[in-house]
Design a protein around this motif. Structure first.
Motif, mmCIF file in Angstrom:
data_model
loop_
_atom_site.group_PDB
_atom_site.id
_atom_site.type_symbol
_atom_site.label_atom_id
_atom_site.label_comp_id
_atom_site.label_asym_id
_atom_site.label_seq_id
_atom_site.Cartn_x
_atom_site.Cartn_y
_atom_site.Cartn_z
ATOM 1 N N ALA A 205 0.703 -1.341 -0.025
ATOM 2 C CA ALA A 205 -0.123 -0.045 -0.053
ATOM 3 C C ALA A 205 0.805 1.250 -0.005
ATOM 4 N N ILE A 206 2.088 1.082 0.681
ATOM 5 C CA ILE A 206 2.951 2.349 0.895
ATOM 6 C C ILE A 206 3.283 2.416 -0.533
ATOM 7 N N GLY A 207 3.875 1.449 -1.458
ATOM 8 C CA GLY A 207 4.300 1.629 -2.869
ATOM 9 C C GLY A 207 3.231 2.016 -3.662
ATOM 10 N N THR A 208 2.087 1.655 -3.547
ATOM 11 C CA THR A 208 0.995 2.249 -4.424
ATOM 12 C C THR A 208 0.792 3.652 -4.071
ATOM 13 N N ALA A 209 0.841 4.032 -3.014
ATOM 14 C CA ALA A 209 1.010 5.612 -2.764
ATOM 15 C C ALA A 209 1.957 6.307 -3.200
ATOM 16 N N LEU A 210 3.132 5.744 -3.250
ATOM 17 C CA LEU A 210 4.317 6.439 -3.849
ATOM 18 C C LEU A 210 4.557 6.262 -5.394
ATOM 19 N N GLY A 211 3.815 5.266 -5.826
ATOM 20 C CA GLY A 211 3.649 4.977 -7.191
ATOM 21 C C GLY A 211 4.948 4.224 -7.735
ATOM 22 N N GLU A 212 5.570 3.387 -6.818
ATOM 23 C CA GLU A 212 6.581 2.642 -7.085
ATOM 24 C C GLU A 212 6.620 1.214 -6.289
ATOM 25 N N TRP A 272 -4.324 5.929 5.229
ATOM 26 C CA TRP A 272 -3.349 6.342 6.110
ATOM 27 C C TRP A 272 -2.248 6.528 5.209
ATOM 28 N N ALA A 273 -1.662 5.527 4.552
ATOM 29 C CA ALA A 273 -0.436 5.758 3.618
ATOM 30 C C ALA A 273 -0.688 6.711 2.543
ATOM 31 N N GLN A 274 -1.653 6.891 1.906
ATOM 32 C CA GLN A 274 -1.794 8.173 1.088
ATOM 33 C C GLN A 274 -1.795 9.457 1.699
ATOM 34 N N ARG A 275 -2.487 9.641 3.006
ATOM 35 C CA ARG A 275 -2.153 10.818 3.719
ATOM 36 C C ARG A 275 -0.838 11.279 4.200
ATOM 37 N N ASN A 276 -0.016 9.985 4.509
ATOM 38 C CA ASN A 276 1.343 10.356 4.898
ATOM 39 C C ASN A 276 2.457 9.896 4.253
ATOM 40 N N ILE A 277 2.171 9.984 2.911
ATOM 41 C CA ILE A 277 3.196 9.340 1.827
ATOM 42 C C ILE A 277 4.488 10.419 1.876
ATOM 43 N N VAL A 278 4.260 11.634 2.054
ATOM 44 C CA VAL A 278 5.342 12.576 2.060
ATOM 45 C C VAL A 278 6.489 11.891 2.904
ATOM 46 N N ALA A 279 6.454 11.254 4.105
ATOM 47 C CA ALA A 279 7.392 10.854 4.865
ATOM 48 C C ALA A 279 8.129 9.848 4.415
ATOM 49 N N PHE A 280 7.720 8.999 3.363
ATOM 50 C CA PHE A 280 8.269 7.999 2.726
ATOM 51 C C PHE A 280 8.919 8.278 1.393
#
Length: 281
Positions: A205-212, A272-280
């Protein structure tokens, strides 16, 4: 006036913002300095729950108090003293952030026993009380920031065991409701996310939010234990690994309590991941 302890934590920050946006007078309590970002009109007060002498100025004039879970420092607390100081300050309502482990791991010294002693003190405080027992936080994924940023990888144990992790913003919204509204007195709410999610799924899910693409590596229990011991006491590590690896049925149950209080489903980890993705990034 509403006093929020742990105001710089994952739940506290969201709670302070929610209360301020609702027009409440808020005192944000943390152990740090006053140089923290707060919404307009919110007053900061330095205090430490493990040092009761610092609390009287924080509680002075309070109508309601949010008491956060101090985690590894819980054994240093005197819950009855803290609650008496809140009562003397004027508080008539207490909302406590406890832990699901009080019920699911009652014999655990790091979760059940300590949490139960605080809950008992809250119930016996003579004030209106509400107890919040969340499952694991979605924000625990912040532990993956460095590896995601530098290598686009995540390492975690028990990659395919699901738990209903909860967005701290949902905990904060339930806390705000209990602090501001009638109808929550003498209630204990179990707070979970809307579905089970595994570490592997959360990494994706974090990868999806990053697009990577994020590569997932499954740690052994020994590897995870060694890593956790760098920042957690051993009893907490052992109980945490037990929950992650061999969860009880109650720890995988989806609770209806967030929806009961807020009138909507809890947020999914992907939100949550989408809202906080800037941290990653």
């Amino acid at each position: 006036m509403i006093v929020v302890t742990g105001a710089t934590g994952n739940v506290g920050r969201s709670l302070v913002r929610s209360l301020a946006e609702a027009g409440e007078r808020v005192v944000a309590v943390s152990r740090g300095s006053q140089d923290i970002a707060l919404p307009d009109g919110v007053r900061h007060q330095s205090a430490d729950l493990t040092e009761p002498d610092t609390l009287s100025p924080a509680f002075a004039g309070a109508d309601a108090v949010f008491l956060h879970d101090t985690g590894a420092s819980a054994h240093l607390l005197d819950p009855r003293m803290i609650l008496e100081l809140a009562r003397r300050g004027g508080a008539q309502r207490i909302v406590q952030l406890s832990s699901q482990g009080v019920v699911t791991r009652p014999q655990s010294n790091s979760h059940g026993n300590l949490g139960r002693s605080f809950e008992d003190a809250v119930r016996e405080s003579g004030m209106e009380w509400t107890i919040l027992r969340p499952s694991g936080f979605a924000s625990n994924a912040f532990a993956w920031i460095e590896s995601v940023r530098t290598h686009r990888t995540v390492a975690a144990p028990f990659g395919d065991i699901g738990l209903p992790v909860i967005d701290p913003a949902d905990i904060a919204e339930v806390a705000a409701a209990a602090l501001r509204e009638d109808g929550h007195s003498a209630q204990s709410y179990e707070l979970t996310g809307p579905a089970l999610s595994t570490p592997r799924q959360r990494a994706a899910a974090i990868g999806t939010a990053l697009g990577e693409s994020i590569e997932f590596f499954e740690q052994t229990s020994a590897q995870a234990r060694a890593q956790m011991l760098q920042f957690m006491p051993e009893p907490v590590v052992e109980t945490t690994l037990a929950i992650l690896g061999v969860p009880h049925a109650a720890e995988q149950r989806i609770s209806p309590d967030v929806e009961k209080v807020l009138g909507r489903e809890p947020r999914a980890f992907a939100e949550w991941a989408q809202r906080n993705i800037v941290a990653f990034q």
